[in-house]
Write a protein that holds these residues in place. Structure first.
Motif, PDB file in Angstrom:
ATOM      1  N   HIS A 101     -20.611  26.531   1.008  1.00  0.00           N
ATOM      2  CA  HIS A 101     -19.295  27.178   0.883  1.00  0.00           C
ATOM      3  C   HIS A 101     -18.413  26.830   2.083  1.00  0.00           C
ATOM      4  O   HIS A 101     -17.214  26.530   1.926  1.00  0.00           O
ATOM      5  CB  HIS A 101     -19.467  28.688   0.778  1.00  0.00           C
ATOM      6  CG  HIS A 101     -18.189  29.467   0.922  1.00  0.00           C
ATOM      7  ND1 HIS A 101     -17.231  29.498  -0.062  1.00  0.00           N
ATOM      8  CD2 HIS A 101     -17.715  30.216   1.956  1.00  0.00           C
ATOM      9  CE1 HIS A 101     -16.208  30.239   0.358  1.00  0.00           C
ATOM     10  NE2 HIS A 101     -16.486  30.686   1.567  1.00  0.00           N
ATOM     11  N   LYS A 104     -16.955  23.340   1.802  1.00  0.00           N
ATOM     12  CA  LYS A 104     -15.806  23.299   0.880  1.00  0.00           C
ATOM     13  C   LYS A 104     -14.581  23.969   1.498  1.00  0.00           C
ATOM     14  O   LYS A 104     -13.460  23.466   1.402  1.00  0.00           O
ATOM     15  CB  LYS A 104     -16.172  23.984  -0.441  1.00  0.00           C
ATOM     16  CG  LYS A 104     -17.210  23.223  -1.261  1.00  0.00           C
ATOM     17  CD  LYS A 104     -17.578  23.989  -2.526  1.00  0.00           C
ATOM     18  CE  LYS A 104     -18.648  23.249  -3.324  1.00  0.00           C
ATOM     19  NZ  LYS A 104     -19.065  24.017  -4.519  1.00  0.00           N
ATOM     20  N   LYS A 107     -12.924  21.758   3.817  1.00  0.00           N
ATOM     21  CA  LYS A 107     -12.589  20.444   3.229  1.00  0.00           C
ATOM     22  C   LYS A 107     -13.395  19.303   3.857  1.00  0.00           C
ATOM     23  O   LYS A 107     -12.883  18.218   4.131  1.00  0.00           O
ATOM     24  CB  LYS A 107     -11.088  20.182   3.336  1.00  0.00           C
ATOM     25  CG  LYS A 107     -10.233  21.171   2.548  1.00  0.00           C
ATOM     26  CD  LYS A 107      -8.752  20.876   2.698  1.00  0.00           C
ATOM     27  CE  LYS A 107      -7.918  21.769   1.782  1.00  0.00           C
ATOM     28  NZ  LYS A 107      -8.107  23.209   2.043  1.00  0.00           N
ATOM     29  N   THR A 109     -16.315  16.600   3.413  1.00  0.00           N
ATOM     30  CA  THR A 109     -16.979  15.869   2.341  1.00  0.00           C
ATOM     31  C   THR A 109     -18.468  15.730   2.664  1.00  0.00           C
ATOM     32  O   THR A 109     -18.836  15.306   3.761  1.00  0.00           O
ATOM     33  CB  THR A 109     -16.374  14.464   2.162  1.00  0.00           C
ATOM     34  OG1 THR A 109     -14.964  14.593   1.974  1.00  0.00           O
ATOM     35  CG2 THR A 109     -16.988  13.754   0.971  1.00  0.00           C
TER      36      THR A 109
END
Length: 466
Positions: A101, A104, A107, A109
């Motif tokens: 989490h 994400k 942001k 990768t």
């Protein structure tokens, strides 16, 4: 196969790698993480976290068996090993999902596969021995961690001779167990299995258990372990493991003679080895020494643009050290002001056996070896009201000060929840506190933390409650 460009690529997502990635993203850098196994690394999935979940179950079981001491009654107390293990795995799974989490949210990768340096500013991602992605980045951080050390002739087989991995997910509850090594990993497993009823023997090659700790703390811990029924063997060497159908006979060299003991299982806990193989170091100027990557105070290697943090960069092999290194490394990359290198003497160590053990800084012996004239304060938990109320008053807080300047040189603790108390001394060392700063601090009553205050007072002849 795709080609991706980033500002920062982190190889490994343990407590060093994922923290470095998050901090890099916070500072506006396009960031990627390459992870071959599970987000969170060994610590979260197969180390710090699941062991604490196991030890919590053992602690509750211990308290249930001593319910009468608290005016309570509990009959038919038992445990289900599978459920204990399942809870431990669920805790790790929850936290690993939490790391996903955070990736994400920031942001970042995530590439699943084996990360490997592949030339200037390049990282390949391999899966099933095939390169599936190539990443480019100005800054590459190696956070590949470490694995269990294996001694020749004493190799684990996963069935009768375990590493920490098998010990975390035991398929049977051994009636008898030999733990080779009495560092944090070995002692924590010894504590867990002993509390659940196993006949536990600990074999340590050094002359005392938990040899990195202050000698006095080590002695108190040993006395407590033996009181619980552990057999402690120090100054010994395990020379051979003879495997039977469902047991192991260990040959232990004691004072020139060999003793044999037969146990159901053996746990090898003799340290760790940095993961420096097959990550592309041969294509760089990165230097290694004693099996670990050499860095400067800002975690830079000899190869421009390549950094190393955490276990792969050397001792102490601690998750919080790795995380802090990740932050220092990334903030230096980003050009942040006032980035302070880690002072290794300010890194605390914690062991979550029963009783807990925690420390920071120089032991009394090391301080004297370094040429300091010291003032030493000691306060036993038997003089602490909260510890007595908890029914857990065994242990001691010990402080070591520079007699000339009042500087706190080290603090060493064994007793109830001292892993939650050591931070007070860590903050003190970080702020370069003197004995007066601690003396003038008002500690709340009744708390275990009062033992911190009293140990400082004791160093200067002002202790109240002993």
């Amino acid at each position: 196969m795709a080609d991706h460009a980033f500002d920062v690529v982190v190889i490994g997502s343990g407590p060093g790698g994922y923290v470095a990635a998050i901090r890099a993203a916070q500072l506006g850098m396009k960031t990627a993480v390459v992870e071959a196994n599970h987000l969170g690394g060994i610590c979260l999935n197969w180390g710090c976290i699941p062991t604490k979940a196991l030890l919590r179950s053992a602690e509750v079981y211990h308290l249930m068996n001593h319910a009468n001491d608290f005016g309570l009654s509990a009959t038919g107390v038992s445990f289900d090993l599978k459920k204990i293990v399942d809870r431990s795995r669920a805790v790790s799974k929850q936290l690993s999902g939490g790391i996903g989490h955070l990736m994400k949210k920031n942001k970042i990768t995530v590439f699943e596969g084996w990360g490997k340096l592949a030339g200037k500013g390049k990282v390949t991602v391999e899966k099933d021995s095939k390169v599936i992605d190539t990443l480019s980045a100005k800054h590459i951080i190696l956070a590949t961690g470490a694995r269990a050390r294996v001694l020749p002739g004493l190799e684990p087989d996963g069935k009768l001779v375990w590493t920490y991995r098998e010990a975390l997910v035991p398929d049977v509850m051994p009636k008898s167990l030999l733990v080779v090594g009495s560092g944090a990993i070995g002692i924590e497993f010894a504590s867990f299995f002993r509390t659940l009823g196993a006949d536990v023997t600990v074999a340590e090659v050094m002359d005392r258990v938990m040899p990195v700790e202050d000698e006095e703390i080590s002695a108190i811990a040993r006395k407590s372990f033996e009181k619980q029924g552990m057999k402690i063997m120090t100054g010994v060497k395990v020379t051979k493991l003879e495997k039977g159908k469902d047991n192991v006979t260990a040959h232990i060299e004691v004072g020139g003679k060999v003793e044999k003991i037969t146990v159901d299982r053996v746990i090898m806990a003799v340290g760790i080895v940095a993961n420096i193989e097959n990550i592309g170091l041969e294509n760089t100027k990165v230097k290694t020494e004693r099996g670990q990557i050499v860095t400067d105070e800002y975690l830079r290697t000899a190869e421009p643009g390549v950094y190393a943090i955490g276990d792969v960069a050397g001792a102490p092999w601690l998750a919080h050290k790795a995380s802090h290194e990740g932050v220092v490394c990334v903030e230096k990359i980003a050009g942040e002001k006032d980035v302070h290198p880690i002072k290794r003497e300010n890194i605390p160590g914690c062991t979550y056996c029963h009783p807990h053990v925690a420390s920071v800084g120089l032991t009394e012996a090391k301080a004297k070896e370094a040429g300091y004239t010291v003032k030493v304060g000691k306060f036993p938990f038997i003089g602490n009201g909260k510890a007595i109320a908890l029914g857990d008053a065994d242990g001691l807080v010990k402080t070591v000060f520079d007699a000339k300047t009042g500087e706190l040189l080290g603090a060493h603790m064994v007793g109830p929840e001292v892993t939650e108390l050591i931070h007070a001394f860590v903050v003190g060392k970080t702020m370069e506190a003197t004995e007066l700063d601690f003396m003038h601090t008002i500690f709340p009553h009744p708390t275990l933390s009062e033992a911190i205050h009293e140990s400082v007072l004791a160093a200067y002849g002002k202790v109240i409650h002993i």
